[in-house]
Design a protein around this motif. Structure first.
Motif, PDB file in Angstrom:
ATOM      1  N   ASP A 131       1.010  -1.150   0.041  1.00  0.00           N
ATOM      2  CA  ASP A 131      -0.033   0.059   0.083  1.00  0.00           C
ATOM      3  C   ASP A 131       0.892   1.068  -0.060  1.00  0.00           C
ATOM      4  N   GLN A 132       0.139   2.349   0.099  1.00  0.00           N
ATOM      5  CA  GLN A 132       1.288   3.526   0.161  1.00  0.00           C
ATOM      6  C   GLN A 132       1.436   3.734   1.415  1.00  0.00           C
ATOM      7  N   TYR A 133       2.369   4.476   1.668  1.00  0.00           N
ATOM      8  CA  TYR A 133       2.939   5.007   3.071  1.00  0.00           C
ATOM      9  C   TYR A 133       1.967   5.883   3.520  1.00  0.00           C
ATOM     10  N   THR A 134       1.394   5.459   4.639  1.00  0.00           N
ATOM     11  CA  THR A 134       0.110   6.074   4.996  1.00  0.00           C
ATOM     12  C   THR A 134       0.361   6.774   6.681  1.00  0.00           C
ATOM     13  N   TRP A 135       0.169   7.821   6.728  1.00  0.00           N
ATOM     14  CA  TRP A 135       0.320   8.572   8.397  1.00  0.00           C
ATOM     15  C   TRP A 135      -1.128   8.278   8.827  1.00  0.00           C
ATOM     16  N   ASN A 136      -2.131   8.465   8.442  1.00  0.00           N
ATOM     17  CA  ASN A 136      -3.138   8.100   9.175  1.00  0.00           C
ATOM     18  C   ASN A 136      -3.984   6.524   9.276  1.00  0.00           C
ATOM     19  N   VAL A 137      -4.432   6.238  10.241  1.00  0.00           N
ATOM     20  CA  VAL A 137      -4.885   4.873  10.100  1.00  0.00           C
ATOM     21  C   VAL A 137      -6.387   4.983   9.979  1.00  0.00           C
ATOM     22  N   VAL A 166      12.132   0.870  -4.223  1.00  0.00           N
ATOM     23  CA  VAL A 166      11.723  -0.087  -5.308  1.00  0.00           C
ATOM     24  C   VAL A 166      12.285  -1.361  -4.874  1.00  0.00           C
ATOM     25  N   GLY A 167      12.075  -2.397  -5.932  1.00  0.00           N
ATOM     26  CA  GLY A 167      12.547  -3.788  -5.703  1.00  0.00           C
ATOM     27  C   GLY A 167      11.283  -4.931  -5.520  1.00  0.00           C
ATOM     28  N   PRO A 168      11.901  -6.014  -4.886  1.00  0.00           N
ATOM     29  CA  PRO A 168      10.580  -7.086  -5.076  1.00  0.00           C
ATOM     30  C   PRO A 168       9.255  -6.753  -3.918  1.00  0.00           C
ATOM     31  N   THR A 169       9.995  -5.926  -2.969  1.00  0.00           N
ATOM     32  CA  THR A 169       8.624  -5.389  -1.844  1.00  0.00           C
ATOM     33  C   THR A 169       7.743  -4.455  -2.443  1.00  0.00           C
ATOM     34  N   ALA A 170       8.316  -3.762  -3.522  1.00  0.00           N
ATOM     35  CA  ALA A 170       7.431  -2.804  -3.935  1.00  0.00           C
ATOM     36  C   ALA A 170       7.041  -3.001  -5.624  1.00  0.00           C
ATOM     37  N   GLY A 171       6.892  -4.335  -5.792  1.00  0.00           N
ATOM     38  CA  GLY A 171       6.601  -4.650  -7.202  1.00  0.00           C
ATOM     39  C   GLY A 171       7.526  -4.933  -8.182  1.00  0.00           C
ATOM     40  N   GLY A 172       8.744  -4.736  -7.843  1.00  0.00           N
ATOM     41  CA  GLY A 172       9.644  -4.926  -8.698  1.00  0.00           C
ATOM     42  C   GLY A 172      10.220  -6.348  -8.997  1.00  0.00           C
ATOM     43  N   PRO A 173      10.863  -6.861 -10.149  1.00  0.00           N
ATOM     44  CA  PRO A 173      11.199  -8.349 -10.429  1.00  0.00           C
ATOM     45  C   PRO A 173      12.061  -8.836  -9.523  1.00  0.00           C
ATOM     46  N   PHE A 174      11.955 -10.246  -9.279  1.00  0.00           N
ATOM     47  CA  PHE A 174      12.803 -11.012  -8.613  1.00  0.00           C
ATOM     48  C   PHE A 174      13.982 -11.260  -9.557  1.00  0.00           C
ATOM     49  N   PRO A 175      15.197 -12.070  -8.940  1.00  0.00           N
ATOM     50  CA  PRO A 175      16.210 -12.113  -9.918  1.00  0.00           C
ATOM     51  C   PRO A 175      15.727 -13.165 -10.915  1.00  0.00           C
ATOM     52  N   PRO A 176      16.544 -13.274 -12.019  1.00  0.00           N
ATOM     53  CA  PRO A 176      16.113 -14.161 -13.059  1.00  0.00           C
ATOM     54  C   PRO A 176      16.367 -15.689 -12.479  1.00  0.00           C
ATOM     55  N   SER A 217       5.128  -8.668  -6.088  1.00  0.00           N
ATOM     56  CA  SER A 217       4.282  -7.783  -5.387  1.00  0.00           C
ATOM     57  C   SER A 217       3.380  -7.134  -6.087  1.00  0.00           C
ATOM     58  N   VAL A 218       1.981  -6.870  -5.633  1.00  0.00           N
ATOM     59  CA  VAL A 218       1.292  -6.026  -6.329  1.00  0.00           C
ATOM     60  C   VAL A 218       0.649  -4.989  -5.364  1.00  0.00           C
ATOM     61  N   GLY A 219       0.031  -3.828  -6.115  1.00  0.00           N
ATOM     62  CA  GLY A 219      -0.441  -2.857  -5.083  1.00  0.00           C
ATOM     63  C   GLY A 219      -1.945  -3.088  -4.936  1.00  0.00           C
ATOM     64  N   VAL A 220      -2.328  -2.605  -3.473  1.00  0.00           N
ATOM     65  CA  VAL A 220      -3.627  -2.749  -3.005  1.00  0.00           C
ATOM     66  C   VAL A 220      -4.690  -2.526  -3.802  1.00  0.00           C
ATOM     67  N   GLU A 221      -4.585  -1.714  -4.950  1.00  0.00           N
ATOM     68  CA  GLU A 221      -5.739  -1.319  -5.645  1.00  0.00           C
ATOM     69  C   GLU A 221      -5.890  -2.810  -6.567  1.00  0.00           C
ATOM     70  N   TYR A 222      -4.842  -3.230  -6.858  1.00  0.00           N
ATOM     71  CA  TYR A 222      -4.987  -4.611  -7.912  1.00  0.00           C
ATOM     72  C   TYR A 222      -5.751  -5.707  -7.221  1.00  0.00           C
ATOM     73  N   TYR A 223      -5.069  -5.743  -5.976  1.00  0.00           N
ATOM     74  CA  TYR A 223      -5.818  -6.727  -4.968  1.00  0.00           C
ATOM     75  C   TYR A 223      -7.153  -6.587  -4.727  1.00  0.00           C
ATOM     76  N   GLN A 224      -7.657  -5.519  -4.513  1.00  0.00           N
ATOM     77  CA  GLN A 224      -8.996  -5.276  -4.258  1.00  0.00           C
ATOM     78  C   GLN A 224      -9.985  -5.558  -5.578  1.00  0.00           C
ATOM     79  N   SER A 225      -9.149  -5.286  -6.802  1.00  0.00           N
ATOM     80  CA  SER A 225      -9.879  -5.485  -7.860  1.00  0.00           C
ATOM     81  C   SER A 225     -10.253  -6.969  -8.298  1.00  0.00           C
ATOM     82  N   VAL A 226      -9.238  -8.183  -7.680  1.00  0.00           N
ATOM     83  CA  VAL A 226      -9.298  -9.436  -8.141  1.00  0.00           C
ATOM     84  C   VAL A 226      -9.656 -10.399  -6.872  1.00  0.00           C
ATOM     85  N   CYS A 227      -9.852  -9.586  -5.697  1.00  0.00           N
ATOM     86  CA  CYS A 227     -10.078 -10.382  -4.557  1.00  0.00           C
ATOM     87  C   CYS A 227     -11.262 -10.070  -3.907  1.00  0.00           C
ATOM     88  N   SER A 228     -12.353 -10.635  -4.373  1.00  0.00           N
ATOM     89  CA  SER A 228     -13.567 -10.160  -3.822  1.00  0.00           C
ATOM     90  C   SER A 228     -14.027 -10.891  -2.476  1.00  0.00           C
TER      91      SER A 228
END
Length: 374
Positions: A21-27, A53-63, A70-81
Motif C-alpha cells: 500500500d502507500q505509506y500512510t500516516w493516518n490509520v 523499489v525492488g521486490p517489496t514494491a513490485g519490482g522483479p525477482f532475480p532471473p 508484489s502487487v498494489g492494494v488497488e489491484y488486489y482489491q480488484s481481483v479478490c472479492s
C-alpha cells in the motif's frame, strides 16, 4: 520500514504475492489527504515507490526465481472479492511464549500454506502485528532470522527509488570532495550495485525533538538497543544501568541513557573524536549529520564539530536542497547517505538507525566495526 520488509519476506517464503500500500500516516479507513505533524500539514499518503523499489514494491525477482511479484492494494482489491481474513492475535496465541522472528515466520508460513483461498488478509483490527515492536526491540528474538533473511531477494534486491537517488546525486557535493576517485566510488551506477561505501565519509544520526521524552521512557523500562543495532560482533553494546526499569529511572541512570540516546553537543563532539582516532576512523574527512534538530541548534553543532578537528566538509539534513516531491521523503535520502558512509555513528534506540545498519550488514564490503553508536 523494517516491518514492511520482514512482512514481505514472510510472504515470499510462503510463495504468495505480497500486497503493498502507500505509506500512510493516518490509520482511518478513509484517511484525509493531509495529516498534521508539528503543527504543519503534510501529505497523509506517499506512494511506496516514491521511497523504495525492488521486490517489496513490485519490482522483479532475480532471473530464475519463480516467486510472484508484489502487487498494489488497488489491484488486489480488484481481483479478490472474497478474502480469508486472519486475526494476528489468534495466530500469535497459537505460537505462545516470547517467540523469535524465525518461529513467527514459520508459524505464519504454515498458516498461509493451509489456506486454499488465493486471497488472504491479516485484519488491521488485530491487536498484534505479525512482527511487533517486541520482536524488533530484542536482538535475541530478532537475529535468528538474519542468516536467511539477509540472503533473500527482499534484502539483496532492495533499492531506493529514483527520486531518492536523484536527491543524493544533487546534494553529493555537500558531503564529499569531488575527485575522479570520489566519483568512481560514490555516484550511483546504472549497474546492480549503487550502494558501495564512500571513503572518508562519517555519518552521524542525531535525534532531537520527541526523543527527549522517548529516551526517558526507554530508561523507565530498562530498554536495550534495537535488535538490528545489537549484532553480537558490534563493538558498542548497551546494558541497562542500575536505577532503570519497572517504570522508574533515577537521575544517574537517565544521564547514562541520554548519553547514548540524546547526547549533548559536547558528548557528540567527544564521541566523534574518539571514533576518528580509532582504527575504523582512519581517513575520515567529511561529516554528514542526519538530524531533525532545530536549525539554530544544528548550526551550533556544525560549528563545534568544525572546531574539533580538520574536516573538509560538514553538512546536515538541514543543508539538503530538495524538490517539493523530495521534501517529504527526506528521511529516505538521509538513510541512503547513512547507508553509504565509511563509518556510521547511529542511535542504538532508533529504528531508523536500525534500518540503515541492517542494509549495511547485508553487504560484504562493510566491516561491523564501522557501525558505531553513541
Amino acid at each position: 520500514m523494517q516491518e514492511l520488509l520482514l512482512d514481505s519476506f514472510l510472504v515470499y517464503k510462503s510463495g504468495r504475492a505480497h500486497v503493498f500500500d502507500q505509506y500512510t500516516w493516518n490509520v482511518e479507513l478513509d484517511p484525509p489527504p493531509y495529516s498534521e505533524y508539528n503543527g504543519k500539514l503534510i501529505p497523509a499518503r506517499i506512494p511506496l515507490r516514491a521511497l523504495i523499489v525492488g521486490p517489496t514494491a513490485g519490482g522483479p525477482f532475480p532471473p530464475g526465481d519463480p516467486s510472484p511479484r508484489s502487487v498494489g492494494v488497488e489491484y488486489y482489491q480488484s481481483v479478490c472479492s472474497k478474502s480469508t481474513i486472519l486475526n494476528a492475535d489468534v495466530v500469535y496465541a497459537e505460537i505462545g511464549g516470547d517467540p523469535t522472528a524465525s518461529q513467527i515466520l514459520n508459524k505464519w508460513v504454515d498458516t498461509f500454506n493451509r489456506i486454499e483461498n488465493r486471497c488472504i488478509e491479516v485484519s488491521r483490527f488485530s491487536n498484534f502485528q505479525i512482527f511487533n515492536y517486541w520482536t524488533f526491540g530484542a536482538a535475541e528474538r530478532l537475529l535468528d532470522i538474519w542468516p536467511e533473511y539477509k540472503e533473500s531477494p527482499i534484502i539483496q534486491q532492495f533499492r531506493w527509488s529514483p527520486l531518492v537517488h536523484a536527491a543524493f546525486v544533487k546534494n553529493y557535493h555537500l558531503f564529499t570532495v569531488h575527485s575522479s576517485l570520489g566519483t568512481f566510488f560514490s555516484f550511483p551506477k546504472p549497474g546492480p550495485d549503487p550502494y558501495q561505501p564512500i571513503p572518508g565519509l562519517l555519518v552521524l544520526h542525531v535525534r532531537r525533538g520527541d526523543f527527549i521524552d522517548h529516551c526517558q521512557h526507554l530508561g523507565k523500562w530498562a530498554s536495550r538497543f534495537n535488535g538490528f543495532n545489537a549484532f553480537p560482533e558490534f563493538m558498542d553494546k548497551f546494558d541497562p544501568p542500575p536505577g532503570s526499569g519497572d517504570g522508574q529511572v533515577n537521575s544517574t541512570a537517565l544521564e547514562i541513557y541520554n548519553k547514548h540516546c540524546f547526547p549533548s553537543i559536547e558528548q557528540i563532539v567527544a564521541r566523534v573524536q574518539e571514533i576518528r582516532n580509532s582504527p575504523s576512523g582512519k581517513w575520515l574527512k567529511n561529516i554528514y549529520v542526519m538530524t531533525n534538530g532545530p536549525r539554530r541548534w544544528v548550526s551550533t553543532l556544525k560549528t563545534s564539530l568544525g572546531k574539533s578537528g580538520h574536516w573538509d566538509k560538514i553538512a546536515t539534513s538541514r543543508d539538503l536542497v530538495l524538490t517539493p516531491e523530495q521534501k517529504y521523503i527526506g528521511q529516505a535520502i538521509d538513510m541512503l547517505i547513512g547507508q553509504r558512509a565509511q563509518v556510521l555513528i547511529g542511535n542504538g534506540f532508533s529504528s531508523m538507525t536500525a534500518n540503515i545498519v541492517m542494509l549495511r550488514m547485508a553487504r560484504k564490503d562493510f566491516s561491523p566495526d564501522n557501525n558505531r553508536f553513541w
